[in-house]
Structure formats: structure tokens, C-alpha cells
Design an enzyme around this catalytic site. Structure first.
Site, mmCIF file in Angstrom:
data_model
loop_
_atom_site.group_PDB
_atom_site.id
_atom_site.type_symbol
_atom_site.label_atom_id
_atom_site.label_comp_id
_atom_site.label_asym_id
_atom_site.label_seq_id
_atom_site.Cartn_x
_atom_site.Cartn_y
_atom_site.Cartn_z
ATOM 1 N N GLU A 1 0.824 -1.219 0.000
ATOM 2 C CA GLU A 1 0.000 0.000 0.000
ATOM 3 C C GLU A 1 0.854 1.264 0.000
ATOM 4 O O GLU A 1 0.555 2.244 0.675
ATOM 5 C CB GLU A 1 -0.962 -0.006 1.192
ATOM 6 C CG GLU A 1 -1.934 -1.178 1.162
ATOM 7 C CD GLU A 1 -2.945 -1.136 2.287
ATOM 8 O OE1 GLU A 1 -4.116 -1.434 2.040
ATOM 9 O OE2 GLU A 1 -2.551 -0.811 3.427
ATOM 10 N N ASP B 1 -8.204 -9.375 3.158
ATOM 11 C CA ASP B 1 -8.088 -8.223 4.062
ATOM 12 C C ASP B 1 -9.208 -8.178 5.087
ATOM 13 O O ASP B 1 -10.116 -7.363 4.967
ATOM 14 C CB ASP B 1 -8.061 -6.927 3.255
ATOM 15 C CG ASP B 1 -7.693 -5.716 4.095
ATOM 16 O OD1 ASP B 1 -7.242 -5.888 5.246
ATOM 17 O OD2 ASP B 1 -7.847 -4.578 3.608
ATOM 18 N N GLU C 1 -13.398 -3.093 10.747
ATOM 19 C CA GLU C 1 -13.293 -2.287 9.529
ATOM 20 C C GLU C 1 -14.302 -2.694 8.467
ATOM 21 O O GLU C 1 -14.818 -1.847 7.740
ATOM 22 C CB GLU C 1 -11.863 -2.412 8.984
ATOM 23 C CG GLU C 1 -11.619 -1.709 7.669
ATOM 24 C CD GLU C 1 -10.190 -1.905 7.173
ATOM 25 O OE1 GLU C 1 -9.906 -1.500 6.038
ATOM 26 O OE2 GLU C 1 -9.363 -2.460 7.929
#
Length: 712
Positions: A311, A388, A416
Site C-alpha cells: 500500500e 483483508d 473495519e
């Protein structure tokens, strides 16, 4: 008869009065509430703790144990017992062999039990010491005594203080990872600001820090990474080292080491080296000096956590070096101080490029060839799944594939992708599902681990976690880090009794709610193995239609691949063949959709809409049924909670109820938006009895969340 009815009625009225007028609670005390016990339980606890005896010199850790016992007993009994210098009948005795040598004597019946506990374990026994009947908390270290004190208090608070217990951690590294930034924002955090007030540190120490230490020690958590894996170079400068040292001083008595996330390019970005190449002598020398500087301020500093070449984060691949070369350079710097490096395996292609076939393959392809190349004090930290932190993923194929490399599990406690701190989703079931998965090559996932890390859901909110039920995910993580074979239901029962009281009328329904909650979220968000179809960037709400982002693997359409012909990601030999990264037995089972678990079906297979499911429905009808079930279960959660209103304090009842109402809205939104979209690409009619979405697909596509929380 009249006396019997009167007594029964009186008891009922007293019970109702106790519940109706229960004092409001804000959740700050977590599972360490220590409320008054029933009369019989009080008598039992009093008999076991007439005085507290800790032989030998006091240490900060034994003082912490004594303080917690005093706090707990004062709350449960109305007053704390006195600390005594000598052992007597009814003493609560905390002792190590060093403090009480007779525990290690050849003829001691406890000698073998203690030897099996290692450094951090404890035992609780009703026994006789020096001729006196005592309740013994024994361990081989003071931190073991602290863990034992918490265990005894836990047993007392749920009404079972007389059991003999032996317990030792199965994993030596049990950490929280804070994704906290230096400006107090928290990436993917949904409970206010960071609890670390970097501006006020090191001079001002908030009471939160001590209470944070107490809560973690009660679970056996023994390490914390203070800052975000997307790290800043400033965190390794002298002012911030001093701030971290101040936090370490608070946490140390509770057996918690401090770690820091290190940015790989720190010396270059601080303009103190000309490169960040891990093979450069200049760079290696800089890191060695920096490690010496940190350990001078924090003698028990745990080490570094590193996110590299992921990332956009810098890493060794920027210099044509591999992960082992980068990790080993840092490991050499902390090795003289007995420090470790945790090197994250969450990698995917850098910005500007992507894997055309399957992002899920990349971590295995980069790390598997390096098995055995990492230094002894490097642990590779692997997310539970290869994508993820999705509501459901199969276990990461690296577990069981790296026999020569210590691995750490990385779970995300903060939700998340599971509705933030709004939706009730008990993650104990997710943790258990992953940990008990059979790798076929190396036993269960739990058996492959050397440590565990949890991305913390802790913040500055008064209730710590953003919602009362999200405290349970912190609790479950800690209990499973101590014992990865623990069962989610048992942990839920323990948490419910400690948090809402041991009354079975309350605790049992709460446990039932918790045990269905995560599956409900999976059903209304990503049923049958769908994944990563959330809104992009903020990861809130449905967005299966997004297809215009810079990289294919940032788009939800990349993951579900729905079209007129079917839906799902083909990871068999006819597709990306990510299945080849698993043991042959698993690959064979999952290669056939008929033997693939239904909950992972669309993770591994692209199937036609009319594929026949075991239920007798077509895949299209089954998908819709799962969405409907998710909504129904979300409604059921609120109905179950409503039935508990007379038994819950008003503040916590209302705060949970509001979130459950919002969860129903979230579930309906997910259900309607996804059905609208998948119907648009499949061209199929809704089966009879299926309610159409409330709005058009364009309506759902137009929804925006520009200021959603947790974006750091």
C-alpha cells in the site's frame, strides 16, 4: 401457605427493585466491574480471602496484584481484607517458589504442577500451607501471580471461586497493534481518538493508561504496539522515544512490553543516511545506534513491527532486496537487546501495477520461497485470510506452509469491514473458525503459531470500544491469544457474566445473541463466500458495482465477477489456481463446488446462477435467501435485546438498543442494494415471495459517506 406466598412475593419485589433501580453504567469498567455478590457467594469468597498474604519483598507487579485484589474484593464484598504478614486459616496466599521455598521442595505436591506452568502460568488451589487452610495463587514469576489474581477474581465474580485451576499461555507473544497516528486519529478506529495523548506525553500520564494495563493484564496480553503500521519517521526521534518510555513505565508492572511500528525508510527520511538499502553498512549502523538509543530509555522494549512494500509503504524491494534481507537488518539491530521484529506479510503489488490473476496469491508467492531465510528473532505476521479482514475468509495459505519460520496471527479486533462499532458482530466465532481450521500439513492453524496480534478497537470513548458489545471482541481476542483452543461460546458466557452480571436470565440470552451475530452480518453483507464488495476507501456499506478505480484489485467487481453467466471468483485450476497454495487434501476438496463448504463457495468458484444448491434452490435463490436471513437475524438481535430491558441498566440498554436499530437499517440497505445490483447483471426475476428492493439501483449508487469515521 400465606407465609410462603408472602416470602416469594417479597423476594420477587426485591429482585425487581434491584433491576429496575440498577445504577446506570457507562462501560468504562469493562469486565472488571466487581459488583456486590449474592449473599451465599459473598460468604464463600470471604472464607477464601480473610487476609491477603504475599511473602517476600514487594515489587511493582505484586503491588498491582494486591491493588486489584483490594479493588475487586471491596466491590464484591463491601470491604477489602487486610494484607497480612503471616499465613493463617482463610488466607488468600500469592506465592512463587522464590517467595515461598517450600513450594519447590522435593516433597511438595505442587512442585510438578508449577514446573509445567513456565514463566507466565499460574495455578489456583484450595490447599494447606504451614498447617493452615488457604486459597493459593501460585506461579513461577510475579507476573504469573498477577495473572492468577485476575483469574481468581474472575472466578469469584461469576460465582465459581472454589475451582482448582492450572493455566499457562500457549503463545508467548500476545500483542495488541494500535493503528494510532501521532495526531491522535486512529486508522480504522471507531471509538474516538487514540488513548495515547502524544502531545501531553511524557509529562502528563492519563489514568486511561493504567486502566488499559489492568484490562489487558486481566486477559494475559503482554505487549502493545503503540503506533500505526503506516508509520511516521518521527516516532523514532528522541522526543517520541521519551513519550513511549513514559507509557512503558506505566505498563511495565502489568507485564506489558511496548513495541513501535517502524517506517523502513526512517533514516533516509530523517536525512541521516543517503539510502535505506538494508545491505548498506551506513543504514545498518544507523539502525544499530537507534536500537541502542531506544533500549537506553526503554530497557524492556519489545522491538519493531514493520509494514513494508505494501500500500505504498517503503521497503527492501525498493532496493531490489527481499523481505528477509529487510527484516534481518532490523533484527540484527535489536538482537543484542533480545528484541524481535514482526514483519507483516500483508503485501500486494505496489501502486501503478497489479496482479492480473489474483491478489490473494501474492503474499504466499513472496514469503514461501523465503522460509528459513529469516533471522531467529523475526516473526512473520500473517493476516487470518489472504485478502483483508473480510467478514469471512478461508485461512491464509501461509499457515502450515512455513515450517522454518515463526508465524504470528494477525486478527482485526476493530471491525473495519463488519459495520464499524455500530453493528453487533461477536468476533470470537471468527477467531475460533480460523484457529481450529486444519491446514492438513501442520495441524490446525493454532498449532502453527508462535504469537498473536490483534488490531485494537480501543479509543478514547468512555466505553473504550465505541459500543458495549465491541468490548467482547477485545476480551475474546485476549482469551484466545492466551489459549488459541478456547471456545467462543465459553468466552462469550464469561464476558456476559462479568459485564452484565451472572444472572442467567441476562447472561444466557446475551450469549445467544453474540453467537448468531457475526453470521448475521456475513449473511447480509457477503453471503456464500462473497468478499470485498464494500464501499471503497471507507469500507462502509455495499458497493458491488464499483468498477472505475485505478487498479482492478481495488474494485469490488474484481472480487465477485458477476455477469449474465454467473457469480464468484474462480480460484481453481481453471482460474487463478490460488488453491494450489493449500495442502493437496484441501485443494482437492475445494476444487469441486459440491465438496466446498457453502460459506466459501463463491470465494473459490465462479458458478452459474442456476447452479443447484444443497437446499434445492438455485444459486440465485439461495443468495437472496441468505440476504433475507441476514436481515431477519438482525431484527432478531433487537427483539432479543428488548426482552432484557427490565434487567439491564437504562443507559447501557438504550445505547445498545440504538445501535441494534441502526444495524437493522444497515442490514436492509445491504440486502436491497446488493439484490438490486446482482439482479441488474444477472437479468433474473426475483423468486416468488422475495420482497423487491425499496429503491432503484441508481438510488443506492448515489449514496455517499464523505465523513465516515476511521480513515485516519
Amino acid at each position: 401457605m400465606r407465609f410462603f406466598l408472602s416470602a416469594a412475593l417479597t423476594g420477587l419485589l426485591l429482585s425487581l427493585a434491584a433491576t429496575v433501580f440498577a445504577a446506570d453504567e457507562d462501560g468504562y469498567e469493562l469486565w472488571l466491574r466487581y459488583r456486590p455478590l449474592e449473599r451465599a457467594a459473598q460468604a464463600t469468597v470471604k472464607a477464601q480471602a480473610r487476609a491477603i498474604v504475599i511473602p517476600g519483598a514487594a515489587t511493582p507487579t505484586t503491588e498491582a496484584a494486591l491493588a486489584e485484589l483490594n479493588r475487586g474484593l471491596a466491590g464484591m464484598l463491601g470491604q477489602a481484607p487486610q494484607k497480612a504478614a503471616r499465613i493463617g486459616d482463610g488466607a488468600l496466599l500469592l506465592a512463587t517458589p522464590e517467595r515461598l521455598p517450600e513450594l519447590a521442595a522435593v516433597n511438595s505436591p505442587l512442585r510438578a504442577d508449577l514446573a509445567a506452568l513456565g514463566g507466565g502460568g499460574y495455578l489456583l488451589r484450595q490447599t494447606r500451607i504451614q498447617g493452615h487452610k488457604v486459597t493459593l495463587i501460585a506461579a513461577n514469576s510475579d507476573i504469573g501471580l498477577l495473572y492468577g489474581a485476575y483469574a481468581w477474581l474472575r472466578e469469584a465474580a461469576i460465582g465459581a471461586p472454589a475451582r482448582d485451576v492450572s493455566s499457562a499461555p500457549k503463545l508467548q507473544l500476545r500483542l495488541l497493534n494500535h493503528w494510532d497516528n501521532l495526531d491522535r486519529t486512529v486508522e480504522r478506529g471507531y471509538s474516538g481518538q487514540s488513548i495515547w495523548d502524544w502531545w501531553a506525553l511524557p509529562d502528563i500520564l492519563d489514568q486511561h493508561y493504567t486502566d488499559y494495563a489492568r484490562a489487558n493484564a486481566s486477559l494475559g496480553i503482554n505487549g502493545t504496539v503503540l503506533n500505526n503500521v503506516n508509520s511516521k519517521p518521527e516516532v523514532l526521534t528522541a522526543p517520541f522515544i521519551a513519550k513511549a518510555a513514559a507509557v512503558a513505565d506505566v505498563l511495565r508492572p502489568y507485564g506489558i512490553k511496548v513495541y513501535l511500528s517502524a517506517r523502513f525508510s526512517t533514516p533516509l527520511e530523517l536525512h541521516e543516511t543517503a539510502t535505506a538499502d538494508p545491505l548498506s553498512p551506513e543504514v545498518r549502523a544507523w539502525w544499530q545506534r537507534k536500537a541502542d538509543e531506544i533500549y537506553k530509555s526503554i530497557p524492556d522494549f519489545g522491538g519493531f513491527l514493520v509494514k513494508a512494500n505494501s500500500e505504498g509503504q517503503p521497503g527492501p524491494q525498493d532496493y531490489q532486496r527481499n523481505h528477509a534481507e529487510g527484516a534481518n537488518m532490523l533484527a540484527a539491530a535489536v538482537a543484542p537487546h533480545k528484541g524481535i521484529v514482526m514483519w507483516r506479510a500483508f503485501v500486494y503489488a505496489p501502486k501503478g501495477s497489479h496482479r492480473a490473476d489474483d491478489r490473494a496469491r501474492q503474499a504466499y508467492e513472496e514469503f514461501k520461497p523465503l522460509d528459513g531465510a529469516f533471522a531467529a528473532n523475526v516473526l512473520v505476521q500473517v493476516k487470518n485470510g489472504a485478502i483483508d479482514f473480510q467478514p469471512r475468509e478461508p485461512f491464509h495459505p501461509l499457515f502450515g506452509a512455513m515450517a522454518k519460520t515463526p508465524l504470528m496471527m494477525e486478527f482485526q479486533i476493530t471491525k473495519e469491514y463488519l459495520g464499524y462499532a455500530t453493528d453487533l458482530a461477536y468476533l470470537g466465532t471468527m477467531f475460533e473458525e480460523t484457529l481450529e481450521s486444519d491446514t492438513k500439513s501442520a495441524g490446525t492453524v493454532a498449532q502453527t503459531l508462535s504469537g498473536m496480534a490483534g488490531v485494537a478497537n480501543i479509543g478514547s470513548d468512555r466505553n473504550w470500544a465505541g459500543s458495549h458489545f465491541d468490548q467482547a471482541n477485545w476480551y475474546a481476542y485476549g482469551r484466545m491469544a492466551w489459549d488459541p483452543q478456547a471456545k467462543a461460546r465459553n468466552i462469550a458466557a464469561e464476558w456476559a457474566a462479568l459485564t452484565f452480571g451472572p444472572d442467567r436470565r441476562v447472561a444466557d440470552p446475551i450469549v445467544d445473541m453474540m453467537m448468531i451475530s457475526r453470521e448475521a452480518v456475513v449473511d447480509y453483507m457477503t453471503p456464500l463466500g462473497l468478499h470485498h464488495i464494500m464501499g471503497t476507501s471507507h469500507h462502509h456499506g455495499p458497493a458491488p458495482w464499483v468498477d472505475n478505480l485505478e487498479r482492478p484489485d481495488w474494485n469490488p467487481v474484481y472480487y465477485h465477477r458477476a455477469d449474465r453467466n454467473g457469480i464468484g471468483f474462480d480460484r481453481t485450476a481453471s482460474g487463478s489456481n490460488a488453491l494450489e497454495q493449500y495442502a493437496p487434501e484441501i485443494a482437492r476438496q475445494y476444487a469441486d463446488p459440491r465438496t466446498t463448504p457453502q460459506q466459501l463457495l463463491l470465494w473459490f468458484h465462479h458458478l452459474p446462477w442456476d447452479y443447484a444448491m444443497p437446499s434445492g434452490r438455485t444459486l440465485w435463490a439461495e443468495l437472496l435467501a441468505r440476504y433475507d436471513k441476514g436481515v431477519a437475524d438482525a431484527k432478531s438481535l433487537r427483539t432479543r435485546w428488548s426482552a432484557l430491558k427490565p434487567l439491564i441498566d437504562a443507559r447501557r440498554y438504550a445505547e445498545v438498543d440504538q445501535r441494534l436499530a441502526r444495524q437493522i437499517d444497515n442490514a436492509v440497505l445491504w440486502r436491497d442494494a446488493c439484490i438490486a445490483y446482482f439482479q441488474s447483471v444477472s437479468g433474473l426475476p426475483l423468486p416468488a415471495g422475495v420482497q423487491p428492493p425499496a429503491h432503484t439501483l441508481d438510488y443506492y449508487k448515489a449514496l455517499r459517506y464523505p465523513y465516515s469515521p476511521g480513515r485516519g
